[in-house]
Write an enzyme that holds these catalytic residues in place. Structure first.
Site, mmCIF file in Angstrom:
data_model
loop_
_atom_site.group_PDB
_atom_site.id
_atom_site.type_symbol
_atom_site.label_atom_id
_atom_site.label_comp_id
_atom_site.label_asym_id
_atom_site.label_seq_id
_atom_site.Cartn_x
_atom_site.Cartn_y
_atom_site.Cartn_z
ATOM 1 N N LEU A 28 0.835 -1.206 0.000
ATOM 2 C CA LEU A 28 0.000 0.000 0.000
ATOM 3 C C LEU A 28 0.871 1.258 0.000
ATOM 4 O O LEU A 28 0.654 2.184 -0.761
ATOM 5 C CB LEU A 28 -0.906 -0.038 1.252
ATOM 6 C CG LEU A 28 -1.854 1.118 1.504
ATOM 7 C CD1 LEU A 28 -2.937 1.187 0.415
ATOM 8 C CD2 LEU A 28 -2.545 0.975 2.866
ATOM 9 N N SER A 29 1.911 1.262 0.858
ATOM 10 C CA SER A 29 2.687 2.484 1.099
ATOM 11 C C SER A 29 3.596 2.871 -0.059
ATOM 12 O O SER A 29 4.013 2.034 -0.864
ATOM 13 C CB SER A 29 3.559 2.297 2.344
ATOM 14 O OG SER A 29 2.783 1.910 3.439
ATOM 15 N N TRP B 49 8.282 -0.146 1.505
ATOM 16 C CA TRP B 49 7.971 -0.782 2.794
ATOM 17 C C TRP B 49 7.175 -2.073 2.631
ATOM 18 O O TRP B 49 6.229 -2.320 3.367
ATOM 19 C CB TRP B 49 7.194 0.161 3.722
ATOM 20 C CG TRP B 49 7.796 1.504 3.935
ATOM 21 C CD1 TRP B 49 7.229 2.698 3.656
ATOM 22 C CD2 TRP B 49 9.093 1.797 4.491
ATOM 23 N NE1 TRP B 49 8.088 3.720 3.989
ATOM 24 C CE2 TRP B 49 9.235 3.187 4.503
ATOM 25 C CE3 TRP B 49 10.150 1.000 4.955
ATOM 26 C CZ2 TRP B 49 10.382 3.826 4.966
ATOM 27 C CZ3 TRP B 49 11.287 1.639 5.420
ATOM 28 C CH2 TRP B 49 11.387 3.022 5.424
ATOM 29 N N ASP C 118 -7.729 -3.881 9.293
ATOM 30 C CA ASP C 118 -8.390 -4.203 10.570
ATOM 31 C C ASP C 118 -7.928 -5.590 11.034
ATOM 32 O O ASP C 118 -7.648 -5.795 12.214
ATOM 33 C CB ASP C 118 -9.919 -4.200 10.419
ATOM 34 C CG ASP C 118 -10.490 -2.792 10.314
ATOM 35 O OD1 ASP C 118 -9.770 -1.827 10.647
ATOM 36 O OD2 ASP C 118 -11.655 -2.662 9.887
ATOM 37 N N GLN D 221 16.339 -2.729 30.978
ATOM 38 C CA GLN D 221 16.758 -2.057 32.215
ATOM 39 C C GLN D 221 17.094 -3.082 33.299
ATOM 40 O O GLN D 221 18.097 -2.949 34.005
ATOM 41 C CB GLN D 221 15.623 -1.125 32.682
ATOM 42 C CG GLN D 221 16.012 -0.178 33.799
ATOM 43 C CD GLN D 221 17.025 0.874 33.342
ATOM 44 O OE1 GLN D 221 17.148 1.145 32.143
ATOM 45 N NE2 GLN D 221 17.764 1.431 34.274
ATOM 46 N N GLU E 89 1.661 -1.121 9.919
ATOM 47 C CA GLU E 89 0.209 -1.394 9.895
ATOM 48 C C GLU E 89 -0.582 -0.300 10.637
ATOM 49 O O GLU E 89 -1.567 -0.566 11.314
ATOM 50 C CB GLU E 89 -0.085 -2.804 10.404
ATOM 51 C CG GLU E 89 0.621 -3.834 9.527
ATOM 52 C CD GLU E 89 -0.088 -5.141 9.354
ATOM 53 O OE1 GLU E 89 -1.304 -5.198 9.564
ATOM 54 O OE2 GLU E 89 0.590 -6.110 8.969
ATOM 55 N N GLY E 90 -0.081 0.923 10.476
ATOM 56 C CA GLY E 90 -0.702 2.089 11.086
ATOM 57 C C GLY E 90 0.015 2.444 12.369
ATOM 58 O O GLY E 90 -0.009 1.678 13.341
#
Ligand code: CAA
Length: 381
Positions: free
Chosen positions: A125-126, A156, A241, A337, A364-365
């Protein structure tokens, strides 16, 4: 309400856990260092049915669904996030939309190959100038002599080096508003004019390839469009989704690996004449990691359960990804840590977990996009 897994889900979890422990964990550091997955794993995963979890049995899949997929993905990602994302993208971003929106011909051509792992799927998509604003993509297709001719560069693309089939989103109507002029094409890897560009050198998830795709006069028939012409963007969003539930499950798997490593080290490492796990400062970290992970797992499973029931899960998937990905990064940070200087070296796999966790808040967002999705859903409710 029943929180127990079914017998089938328990079996599939145990199978995935055994595979992850025996086959993935010993290879995870090598995947990270080599920048690719061990090819020997692909047929093993085919044997276990991991490539067809969202594919109906008539096409050779196991049709176990999104909840089973989330359960499996937590186990795989606990051991190796690079393998986990490959399975997630294949099932959620390629098989699932093909099952939902594909024509009979598209399904019978591709689903058996995808379910058997003969062909691995990828989603594209990107682009360089369209990431969070996905609908502004520029790669295009024009009709010429009854065929669509695709041109442009995509970016991507997870699994770009390994995939044999790509779900590629391009603009098919330059006059329409952004989201109304995009179509989704099924593009086989060997299509003339289609090539894989550069591979990204990433901070983490190095065993999973992330590539450019180059489209140079790629000619495709109308029959390769998934769903309707110019209605690809809603398919991209609906697909994400499902994908976001997968990344939520990935995040829980990485976070759980961080918690397990932290518990082990807290029992073994001694300072001030006692194991560091005796100190309240460490105990609170473990308690918070465990509690946040349980909450994230429940949210991931709720979203997957809704999706299996074909109920709307847009907000729930975004919430699950938001909480799970931030939790994975929280756990990775606390884990490092607790390990102190040792965790900052590659003597422990903790530094890989720290690097791998980071992407879950980006792809994915991004986290901020999940918040937009959640807020829009609240405001219109
Ligand atoms: N299901 C179905 N349709 C949907 C939908 C959904 N969940 N969400 C939106 N739509 C539809 C809308 O109804 C609308 O349809 P109409 O044209 O019929 O009105 C259309 O899609 C456009 O919707 P929006 O107006 O909401 O679109 P927008 O341009 O405002 O964008 C956004 C919304 C949520 C910000 C979206 O651009 C987005 O999700 N951005 C992030 C992109 C992203 O997640 N990229 C991930 C790349 S893949 C990846 O990362 C894979 C990997 O490597 C592992």
């Amino acid at each position: 309400m029943d929180f127990a897994l079914t017998e089938e889900q328990t079996l599939v979890r145990d199978m995935a856990r055994e595979f992850a422990t025996k086959e993935l964990l010993p290879r995870a550091t090598r995947h990270d260092r080599d920048g690719k997955l061990d090819a020997a794993l692909f047929p093993m995963m085919a044997e276990l049915g991991l490539w067809g979890l969202t594919v109906p049995e008539e096409y050779g899949g196991t049709a176990l669904g999104n909840l089973a997929l989330a359960i499996v993905l937590e186990e795989l990602n606990w051991a190796c996030a690079a393998t986990g994302v490959t399975v997630s993208v294949h099932n959620s971003l390629m098989c699932a939309p093909l099952v939902k929106f594909g024509s009979d011909e598209q399904k019978s051509t591709w689903l058996p190959k995808l379910a058997s792992g003969e062909v691995i799927g990828a989603y594209s998509l990107s682009e360089a100038s369209s990431g969070s604003d996905a609908a502004s993509l520029r790669a295009s297709a024009e009709l010429d002599g009854g065929e669509w001719v695709l041109n442009g560069t995509k970016l991507w693309v997870t699994t770009g080096n390994e995939a044999g089939l790509f779900l590629v989103y391009v603009r098919t109507d330059s006059e329409a508003p952004n989201a109304r002029g995009i179509s989704a094409f099924l593009v086989p890897r060997d299509t003339p004019g289609f090539s894989i560009g550069k591979s990204e050198k990433k901070t983490g998830l190095r065993g999973s390839s992330t590539t450019e795709l180059i489209l140079e006069n790629v000619r495709l028939p109308e029959s390769t469009i998934l769903g309707e012409v110019n209605r690809g963007f809603p398919i991209a969003m609906d697909t994400l989704d499902g994908g976001r539930i997968g990344i939520g499950a990935q995040s829980v798997g990485i976070g759980r690996a961080c918690l397990d490593a932290s518990i082990k080290y807290s029992n073994e490492r001694e300072q001030f004449q006692r194991p560091i796990g005796h100190f309240q400062a460490i105990q609170w970290k473990l308690a918070d990691m465990s509690s946040r992970l349980d909450a994230a797992r429940l949210m991931v499973r709720r979203a997957a359960w809704l999706r299996d029931r074909r109920e709307p899960c847009n907000r729930e998937a975004a919430q699950a990804k938001l909480l799970a990905s931030t939790t994975a990064n929280y756990c990775a940070d606390e884990c490092l840590q607790i390990h102190g200087g040792a965790g900052y070296t590659d003597d422990f796999h903790v530094e890989r977990l720290f690097r791998d966790a980071r992407i879950t808040e980006i792809y994915e967002g991004a986290t901020d996009i999940q918040r937009i999705v959640i807020a829009r859903s609240l405001l219109k409710a």
